[in-house]
Write a protein that holds these residues in place. Structure first.
Motif, PDB file in Angstrom:
ATOM      1  N   GLN A  48      31.986  33.634  32.028  1.00  0.00           N
ATOM      2  CA  GLN A  48      32.330  33.481  33.446  1.00  0.00           C
ATOM      3  C   GLN A  48      33.795  33.822  33.690  1.00  0.00           C
ATOM      4  N   ARG A  49      34.673  33.390  32.767  1.00  0.00           N
ATOM      5  CA  ARG A  49      36.104  33.696  32.912  1.00  0.00           C
ATOM      6  C   ARG A  49      36.351  35.206  32.827  1.00  0.00           C
ATOM      7  N   LYS A  54      37.502  40.283  35.955  1.00  0.00           N
ATOM      8  CA  LYS A  54      37.050  41.591  36.434  1.00  0.00           C
ATOM      9  C   LYS A  54      37.052  41.659  37.962  1.00  0.00           C
ATOM     10  N   ILE A  55      36.609  40.556  38.577  1.00  0.00           N
ATOM     11  CA  ILE A  55      36.591  40.505  40.040  1.00  0.00           C
ATOM     12  C   ILE A  55      38.016  40.495  40.595  1.00  0.00           C
ATOM     13  N   HIS A  56      38.904  39.743  39.921  1.00  0.00           N
ATOM     14  CA  HIS A  56      40.302  39.695  40.356  1.00  0.00           C
ATOM     15  C   HIS A  56      40.932  41.089  40.294  1.00  0.00           C
ATOM     16  N   GLU A  57      40.601  41.835  39.231  1.00  0.00           N
ATOM     17  CA  GLU A  57      41.128  43.194  39.080  1.00  0.00           C
ATOM     18  C   GLU A  57      40.505  44.159  40.092  1.00  0.00           C
ATOM     19  N   SER A  58      39.208  43.971  40.376  1.00  0.00           N
ATOM     20  CA  SER A  58      38.490  44.900  41.268  1.00  0.00           C
ATOM     21  C   SER A  58      37.568  44.123  42.199  1.00  0.00           C
ATOM     22  N   PRO A  59      38.107  43.534  43.281  1.00  0.00           N
ATOM     23  CA  PRO A  59      37.291  42.739  44.209  1.00  0.00           C
ATOM     24  C   PRO A  59      36.132  43.522  44.817  1.00  0.00           C
ATOM     25  N   GLN A  60      36.246  44.865  44.840  1.00  0.00           N
ATOM     26  CA  GLN A  60      35.184  45.688  45.423  1.00  0.00           C
ATOM     27  C   GLN A  60      33.878  45.609  44.642  1.00  0.00           C
ATOM     28  N   LEU A  61      33.925  45.030  43.427  1.00  0.00           N
ATOM     29  CA  LEU A  61      32.689  44.829  42.672  1.00  0.00           C
ATOM     30  C   LEU A  61      31.688  43.968  43.439  1.00  0.00           C
ATOM     31  N   ALA A 258      21.591  47.497  43.499  1.00  0.00           N
ATOM     32  CA  ALA A 258      22.306  46.229  43.348  1.00  0.00           C
ATOM     33  C   ALA A 258      23.805  46.457  43.488  1.00  0.00           C
ATOM     34  N   GLN A 259      24.545  45.374  43.635  1.00  0.00           N
ATOM     35  CA  GLN A 259      26.010  45.464  43.680  1.00  0.00           C
ATOM     36  C   GLN A 259      26.556  45.917  42.333  1.00  0.00           C
ATOM     37  N   ASP A 260      27.732  46.520  42.358  1.00  0.00           N
ATOM     38  CA  ASP A 260      28.376  46.937  41.109  1.00  0.00           C
ATOM     39  C   ASP A 260      28.669  45.754  40.197  1.00  0.00           C
ATOM     40  N   PHE A 261      28.809  44.564  40.780  1.00  0.00           N
ATOM     41  CA  PHE A 261      29.048  43.378  39.952  1.00  0.00           C
ATOM     42  C   PHE A 261      27.924  43.189  38.937  1.00  0.00           C
TER      43      PHE A 261
END
Length: 369
Positions: A48-49, A54-61, A258-261
């Motif tokens: 999870q961390r 990854k989200i912090h680096e690329s919120p567009q995920l 699906a989302q890139d996440f």
């Protein structure tokens, strides 16, 4: 309309009277012996961390994909993940799907043609049976894990055949004789499709990878909602098959991506598995502890799925109730999900189950059988 509603209600009432009515319930609290989270990755704080970073680096995920991959929903993240996954599994190409169910719908509704025959193991996942209904091909069944019966069927066929198996079966918890089936596919020039929903992660990258059968398999389905603790699936195949699916598979063409996440989570899950091989070792140790308790099961001695056959419905219900009373979460399976007379308690083992938990679980089971 009212007539139809009455018919639905009558059918549901009958199922309720039989004690097999399915209902949605809140997620229960207790000792998990029923989920597919074999390696605990669905709840891993470390993973999870990594994803939060990854989200912090690329919120567009977290952005929506906006459409199917053939219109506006394709992305570099999806394509990069497919290249990454194909290389890991030693296949030429990979095509991502939102779930294993839709991946199987795409494969079996698209590849087999009108004069082809799909020969399925009788225990194959329901998604394959549903997909065959969407196909113009004929479907035949062979006896579970019986290469001899499969060959007798293959000998009688005139057109091209597709053979469909799972490497680890979700109801029996047993392993397919993949090497023998792959040899039969080669001998009769049939196309072999292997679903590894429950084997991936538990046995590394799956049994096709473990046995080096990539060149003998037409398509390998990997599902990420089990041991990887994520969601989605991939079809591993040749470049031409990927292109064919992109052009003709309705479950791919007409589905919003699906989302890139989700694709990033799958990719990072692979990396996490590589760096945490101890999870696989602990899971196998827990399976060994369970098997050492001498509870009779048709399942493989290395499988995280251990089926306890209890054909008496009332006894099965009483056993599950007794287990629940001590905080054990298990899953009872009744017909028609399985054949009448083969009703069972399906035990799923995980790396995080403790030895005392496993021993107590089996003590209660032995009191009922």
């Amino acid at each position: 309309m009212l007539k139809n509603i009455n018919r639905f209600e009558e059918t549901l009432y009958k199922r309720k009277q039989e004690g097999i009515l399915r209902t949605l319930k809140p997620k229960a609290e207790g000792i998990d012996f029923y989920s597919n989270d074999y390696l605990g990755l669905a709840q891993s704080k470390d993973l999870q961390r990594i994803m939060l970073e990854k989200i912090h680096e690329s919120p567009q995920l977290l952005s929506g994909s906006t459409g199917s991959r053939l219109i506006s929903g394709n992305s570099r993240v999806a394509e990069s993940a497919e290249i990454f996954i194909a290389e890991k599994h030693r296949f030429r190409a990979a095509l991502l799907f939102a779930s294993g169910y839709t991946a199987n719908l795409a494969l079996f509704s698209t590849l087999p043609a009108r004069h082809d025959t799909i020969i399925v193991d009788e225990q194959i996942h329901r998604s394959v049976h549903d997909a065959c209904k969407m196909s113009n091909a004929r479907k035949l069944k062979f006896r579970h894990n019986d290469p001899g019966h499969l060959e007798r069927i293959l000998k009688k066929q005139e057109g091209h055949c597709y053979i469909a198996v799972e490497s680890l079966y979700s109801m029996e918890g047993d392993l397919a004789p993949l090497k023998e089936i792959a040899e039969l596919a080669k001998k009769y020039e049939a196309s072999l499709i292997v679903d590894e929903a429950h084997a991936f992660g538990v046995f590394g990258y799956g049994l096709v990878n473990k046995y080096g059968l990539e060149d003998q398999v037409t398509a390998n389905v990997i599902t990420y909602g089990k041991a990887l603790g994520a969601h989605g699936a991939v079809i591993l195949c040749h470049d031409s098959i990927k292109s064919y699916l992109v052009n003709f598979a309705s479950p791919f063409i007409y589905t919003t991506s699906a989302q890139d996440f989700q694709w990033m989570r799958i990719k990072e899950g692979y990396n996490f598995l590589e760096n945490h091989q101890d999870l696989l070792l602990q899971l196998q140790e827990n399976i060994k502890i369970f098997r050492n308790q001498r509870v009779e099961s048709p399942s493989s001695e290395t499988s995280p799925i251990q089926a306890i056959i209890i054909p008496d419905n009332e006894k099965l219900k009483s056993l599950q109730k007794a287990l629940s009373g001590e905080g054990f979460l298990t899953y009872a399976i009744y017909s028609p999900t399985v054949k009448e007379g083969t009703e069972r308690l399906r035990i799923c083992l995980h790396h995080f189950n403790t030895e005392p938990e496993i021993i107590r679980l089996t003590e209660i089971i032995r009191d009922f059988i």
